[in-house]
Design an enzyme around this catalytic site. Sequence first.
Site, PDB file in Angstrom:
ATOM      1  N   SER A  24       0.839  -1.199   0.000  1.00  0.00           N
ATOM      2  CA  SER A  24       0.000   0.000   0.000  1.00  0.00           C
ATOM      3  C   SER A  24       0.873   1.247   0.000  1.00  0.00           C
ATOM      4  CB  SER A  24      -0.905   0.026   1.226  1.00  0.00           C
ATOM      5  OG  SER A  24      -1.493   1.308   1.344  1.00  0.00           O
ATOM      6  N   HIS A  49      -1.464  -1.384  -4.117  1.00  0.00           N
ATOM      7  CA  HIS A  49      -2.720  -0.993  -3.464  1.00  0.00           C
ATOM      8  C   HIS A  49      -2.722   0.521  -3.253  1.00  0.00           C
ATOM      9  CE1 HIS A  49      -6.239  -1.941  -0.888  1.00  0.00           C
ATOM     10  NE2 HIS A  49      -5.793  -0.987  -0.085  1.00  0.00           N
ATOM     11  N   ASP A  51      -4.880   3.718  -1.744  1.00  0.00           N
ATOM     12  CA  ASP A  51      -5.941   4.081  -0.797  1.00  0.00           C
ATOM     13  C   ASP A  51      -6.399   5.517  -1.013  1.00  0.00           C
ATOM     14  OD1 ASP A  51      -6.173   1.715   0.966  1.00  0.00           O
ATOM     15  OD2 ASP A  51      -4.062   2.119   1.358  1.00  0.00           O
ATOM     16  N   MET A  53      -8.919   8.442   0.069  1.00  0.00           N
ATOM     17  CA  MET A  53      -9.744   8.847   1.226  1.00  0.00           C
ATOM     18  C   MET A  53     -10.241  10.267   1.032  1.00  0.00           C
ATOM     19  SD  MET A  53      -7.304   7.507   4.281  1.00  0.00           S
ATOM     20  CE  MET A  53      -6.535   5.890   4.225  1.00  0.00           C
ATOM     21  N   HIS A  82      -8.559   1.277  -3.708  1.00  0.00           N
ATOM     22  CA  HIS A  82      -9.488   1.098  -2.585  1.00  0.00           C
ATOM     23  C   HIS A  82     -10.108   2.454  -2.269  1.00  0.00           C
ATOM     24  CE1 HIS A  82      -9.783   0.055   2.024  1.00  0.00           C
ATOM     25  NE2 HIS A  82     -10.965   0.214   1.472  1.00  0.00           N
ATOM     26  N   MET A  84     -12.144   4.824  -0.221  1.00  0.00           N
ATOM     27  CA  MET A  84     -12.758   5.107   1.082  1.00  0.00           C
ATOM     28  C   MET A  84     -13.399   6.479   0.972  1.00  0.00           C
ATOM     29  SD  MET A  84      -9.693   3.500   3.323  1.00  0.00           S
ATOM     30  CE  MET A  84      -8.633   3.528   1.896  1.00  0.00           C
ATOM     31  N   MET A 153     -11.725  -5.443   5.859  1.00  0.00           N
ATOM     32  CA  MET A 153     -10.900  -4.484   6.601  1.00  0.00           C
ATOM     33  C   MET A 153     -10.562  -5.093   7.964  1.00  0.00           C
ATOM     34  SD  MET A 153     -10.306  -2.063   4.579  1.00  0.00           S
ATOM     35  CE  MET A 153      -9.274  -1.257   5.803  1.00  0.00           C
ATOM     36  N   PHE A 159      -6.253   5.032   8.281  1.00  0.00           N
ATOM     37  CA  PHE A 159      -4.855   5.245   8.646  1.00  0.00           C
ATOM     38  C   PHE A 159      -4.037   3.965   8.473  1.00  0.00           C
ATOM     39  CE2 PHE A 159      -7.611   8.009  11.072  1.00  0.00           C
ATOM     40  CZ  PHE A 159      -7.055   9.255  10.829  1.00  0.00           C
ATOM     41  N   ASP A 191      -6.917  -6.267   4.578  1.00  0.00           N
ATOM     42  CA  ASP A 191      -6.336  -4.926   4.542  1.00  0.00           C
ATOM     43  C   ASP A 191      -6.283  -4.311   5.941  1.00  0.00           C
ATOM     44  OD1 ASP A 191      -5.431  -2.441   3.841  1.00  0.00           O
ATOM     45  OD2 ASP A 191      -7.200  -1.866   2.679  1.00  0.00           O
ATOM     46  N   GLY A 213       1.103  -1.952   4.172  1.00  0.00           N
ATOM     47  CA  GLY A 213       1.669  -0.611   4.062  1.00  0.00           C
ATOM     48  C   GLY A 213       2.836  -0.429   5.006  1.00  0.00           C
TER      49      GLY A 213
HETATM   50  C1  DX5 Z   1      -6.308   1.714   5.762  1.00  0.00           C
HETATM   51  C2  DX5 Z   1      -5.966   1.376   4.333  1.00  0.00           C
HETATM   52  C3  DX5 Z   1      -4.921   0.353   4.237  1.00  0.00           C
HETATM   53  C4  DX5 Z   1      -3.612   0.787   4.824  1.00  0.00           C
HETATM   54  C5  DX5 Z   1      -3.019  -0.421   5.464  1.00  0.00           C
HETATM   55  O1  DX5 Z   1      -7.423   2.532   5.787  1.00  0.00           O
HETATM   56  O2  DX5 Z   1      -7.116   0.863   3.654  1.00  0.00           O
HETATM   57  O3  DX5 Z   1      -4.737  -0.093   2.895  1.00  0.00           O
HETATM   58  O4  DX5 Z   1      -2.695   1.310   3.884  1.00  0.00           O
HETATM   59  O5  DX5 Z   1      -1.919  -0.005   6.149  1.00  0.00           O
HETATM   60  P1  DX5 Z   1      -1.131  -0.942   7.154  1.00  0.00           P
HETATM   61  O6  DX5 Z   1      -0.633  -2.101   6.349  1.00  0.00           O
HETATM   62  O7  DX5 Z   1      -0.041  -0.035   7.616  1.00  0.00           O
HETATM   63  O8  DX5 Z   1      -2.078  -1.347   8.250  1.00  0.00           O
HETATM   64 ZN    ZN Z   2      -6.689  -0.120   1.661  1.00  0.00          ZN
END
Ligand code: DX5
Ligand code: ZN
Length: 235
Positions: A24, A49, A51, A53, A82, A84, A153, A159, A191, A213
């Site tokens: 990510s 990946h 993200d 937001m 992804h 959000m 999730m 975050f 994730d 990530g």
């Molecule tokens: C969180 C994201 C994830 C995030 C995961 O809202 O959807 O994709 O990047 O991060 P880690 O692997 O650090 O938990």
């Molecule tokens: Zn994600």
Amino acid sequence: AIFVPVRVGPQHHVRSMPHIVAPSLLSADFANLQAAVELVDRSVAPWLHLDVMDGVFVPNISFGLPVIKAIRPHTKKVFDVHLMIEEPQKYVQDFRDAGTDRLTVHMEACTHLHRTVQSIKKAGMKAGVALNPHTPVRTLEDIIADIDLVCLMSVNPGFGGQSFIQNTYNKITALQELIAARGAGCLIEIDGGVGANNAADLVRHGADVLVAGNSVFNTPDPLTAIAALSGGQDN
Ligand code: DX5
Ligand code: ZN
């Protein structure tokens, strides 16, 4: 290295392909995204990946369409986006045009989820549905046969670097049962809070895709971290 035994048994599907690791970009250095994308490009990970937001669906703002478009020329890896965001249906074609291969929307953000899934597929992308930690797997019953991926999730979205919610294992089992009952063929993506400590367990339980990530980019050697999460293959 993580060794993942192949599971063959009545309650599990037979794994003929290795699992997918999707680093990510959220945890990368945003002042040097090109270097992060090129690093993933050199890695064994087949997906990247991304993200997105909006500060409304989740209490954080990350990056959006212009960033995805800007990094697209720097790798041929699959862009696993992804969303959000609220009202994701408004931006389906825009994400396609920016270079998205797979688009995942949240169950909790879609009043007309069936229509949104159809429009993602019509735009030429694979369609995914993400569930927040509190949303039961059974809410997928009447959409599971239409989608290519379920993103469970394993943290509350918004975050990077949060800790893994253990109930996710129960949700993987419930999702495998639902997929089998409906004869569906979708991938199970996990994730949030995934790292060397739980990757093998997750795959053993039935995860097909591991998003990572923090455990990739906040380590001294991200390429080795990706390789380890992938099952110890070389770069
Ligand atoms: C969180 C994201 C994830 C995030 C995961 O809202 O959807 O994709 O990047 O991060 P880690 O692997 O650090 O938990
Ligand atoms: Zn994600």
